[in-house]
Design an enzyme around this catalytic site. Structure first.
Site, short mmCIF file in Angstrom:
data_model
loop_
_atom_site.label_atom_id
_atom_site.label_comp_id
_atom_site.label_asym_id
_atom_site.label_seq_id
_atom_site.Cartn_x
_atom_site.Cartn_y
_atom_site.Cartn_z
N ASP A 1 32.60 30.83 39.41
CA ASP A 1 33.68 30.14 38.73
C ASP A 1 33.70 30.45 37.23
OD1 ASP A 1 35.66 27.56 39.00
OD2 ASP A 1 34.54 27.50 37.12
N VAL B 1 38.50 27.37 39.05
CA VAL B 1 38.70 28.65 39.75
C VAL B 1 38.35 28.50 41.23
CG1 VAL B 1 37.96 31.05 39.88
CG2 VAL B 1 38.29 29.98 37.66
N ASP B 2 37.18 27.95 41.51
CA ASP B 2 36.77 27.77 42.90
C ASP B 2 37.73 26.86 43.66
OD1 ASP B 2 34.50 29.39 43.01
OD2 ASP B 2 33.19 27.83 42.26
N LEU B 3 38.09 25.74 43.04
CA LEU B 3 38.92 24.76 43.74
C LEU B 3 40.31 25.31 44.03
CD1 LEU B 3 37.83 21.58 41.76
CD2 LEU B 3 37.18 22.20 44.10
#
Length: 403
Positions: free
Chosen positions: A140, A168-170
């Site tokens: 992320d 970013v990950d979510l």
């Protein structure tokens, strides 16, 4: 109540955050998520601490509801056979291994497609499965920098800052869920599955949105502006007498109401601030004036006056304030979860409300390998066969916690 994804089986080989967040969203809508973990260890996020809750990682607890956990040694021949059996029955396979890693294990898309042509295969990676950077690992923070987000986040006179959450990950998990649902709809028309390539980088480029288009139009780089907006003024945070506040004057009509309610007749009549374009051009003069005036009023005074005339404004809540807010409670955005280890477990709720097929909490975040025997039995393995696989360390054992 029937859910929209009842009957959809997801074989989840992903770990950490983007993949598990994606599968959780699908599980919330009724999909059967079979989370495959490494025997004796499990998803890395089980060890992302602190914080912990009764010894369980809060990171893991927040992203793995509505799933069943099984543990399989993916490198063993017998473990591979189990995966192939699961693939035969699955509708979706989700993974976020490094580029080429699953191909080496015999679980690449071309191999899996031969076993189940109707399977939707979603691959999440840092930089995508094509291009010169395809083999790089993705994290992320790394992609917040690489993808441009950090260059436009933070104050102008300070170093670049990351977003407070793993944005970013979510968001990549959301894009992956969107891709999977789209592919399932397409399968209904073609009776064929397909390969989905989702990357942390691509998601960030997409989120650059008007920032990217503005650069293409002008050739000018967007910079760090703290909480302010490049195209709207005033639209940022301000310090009041007692705490910070957000003032979001989105158009000239709201500016007129703002000035009238706060007694800023001089500002409203000043030609330098008449239109939003004027205010953007003269922000360096206007913002210090607004800051000085708001600093003499309390948060409550400002909000009461502005909300009465429909000017968008509000407090900057801390986590405890927002999670206890009556609106958040009314929206049922905090779930109380019964868990065998964690007493009074609470996690964020469902962000999408469907009137007829709503998201539902059916399973607490699973303990490691909790459902291995259950899933193996569903595949047709006998009690003796399961025992033998455990003894040969192909699958992991599970002991219920001593409550």
């Amino acid at each position: 109540m029937k859910q929209a994804l009842n009957g959809i089986k997801v074989l989840d080989l992903s770990r950490t955050l983007a993949g598990p967040y994606c599968s959780m969203l699908l599980g919330d809508m009724g999909a059967d998520i079979i989370k495959v973990e490494q025997p004796g260890k499990g998803d890395e996020s089980r060890y992302f601490t602190p914080p912990t809750w009764n010894g369980e990682s809060c990171y893991f607890l927040s992203t793995n509801r509505n799933k069943r956990s099984i543990t399989i040694d993916l490198k063993s021949p017998e473990g591979k056979e189990i995966i192939y059996k699961l693939v035969e029955e699955a509708d979706v396979l989700l993974e976020n291994f490094r580029t080429g890693a699953l191909d080496q294990l015999g679980f690449g898309y071309e191999e899996i497609k031969r076993i189940n042509p109707r399977l939707v295969y979603c691959s999440i990676s840092g930089f995508g499965r094509t291009g010169p950077e395809k083999s790089k690992a993705g994290y992320d923070l790394l992609l917040q920098g690489f993808g441009g987000l950090m260059s436009i986040t933070g104050d102008a006179d300070r170093p670049p800052a990351k977003a407070g959450m793993a944005i970013v990950d979510l968001t990549t998990g959301m894009f992956a869920a969107y891709g999977i649902l789209t592919a399932l709809l397409a399968r209904g028309q073609t009776d064929k599955g397909q390969f989905i390539d989702v990357s942390l980088l691509d998601g960030q480029i997409s989120l650059l949105n008007h920032m990217a288009t503005g650069f293409f139009a002008t050739g000018k780089l967007a910079g760090r502006m703290g909480s302010s907006h490049p195209s709207i003024v005033p639209y940022q945070s301000f310090k009041t007498k007692d705490q910070d506040i957000i003032l979001a004057v989105g158009n000239d009509g709201q500016w007129a109401k703002c000035c009238d309610s706060l007694g800023w007749t001089d500002l409203y009549n000043n030609h330098k601030y008449k239109t939003n374009s004027d205010r953007v051009d003269n922000r360096n003069d206007l913002i210090p004036i607004i800051s000085e005036r708001l600093s003499k009023l309390t948060n409550e005074e400002i909000i009461k006056k502005l909300e009465a005339v429909g000017v968008p404004c509000g407090p900057i809540h801390t986590l405890d304030q927002v999670l206890e807010h009556p609106q958040v409670k009314a929206r049922e955005m905090v779930l109380d979860v019964e868990h065998p280890i964690v007493n009074n477990l609470k996690i964020p709720g469902f962000p999408v409300k469907l009137s007829d097929t709503p998201a539902t909490l059916t399973r607490y975040p699973p303990l490691l390998g909790e459902h291995t025997e259950e899933v193996m039995a569903e595949l047709g393995y006998t009690t003796d066969e399961i025992k033998g696989l455990k003894e040969r360390l192909v699958i992991g054992g599970f002991s219920k916690p001593n409550i």
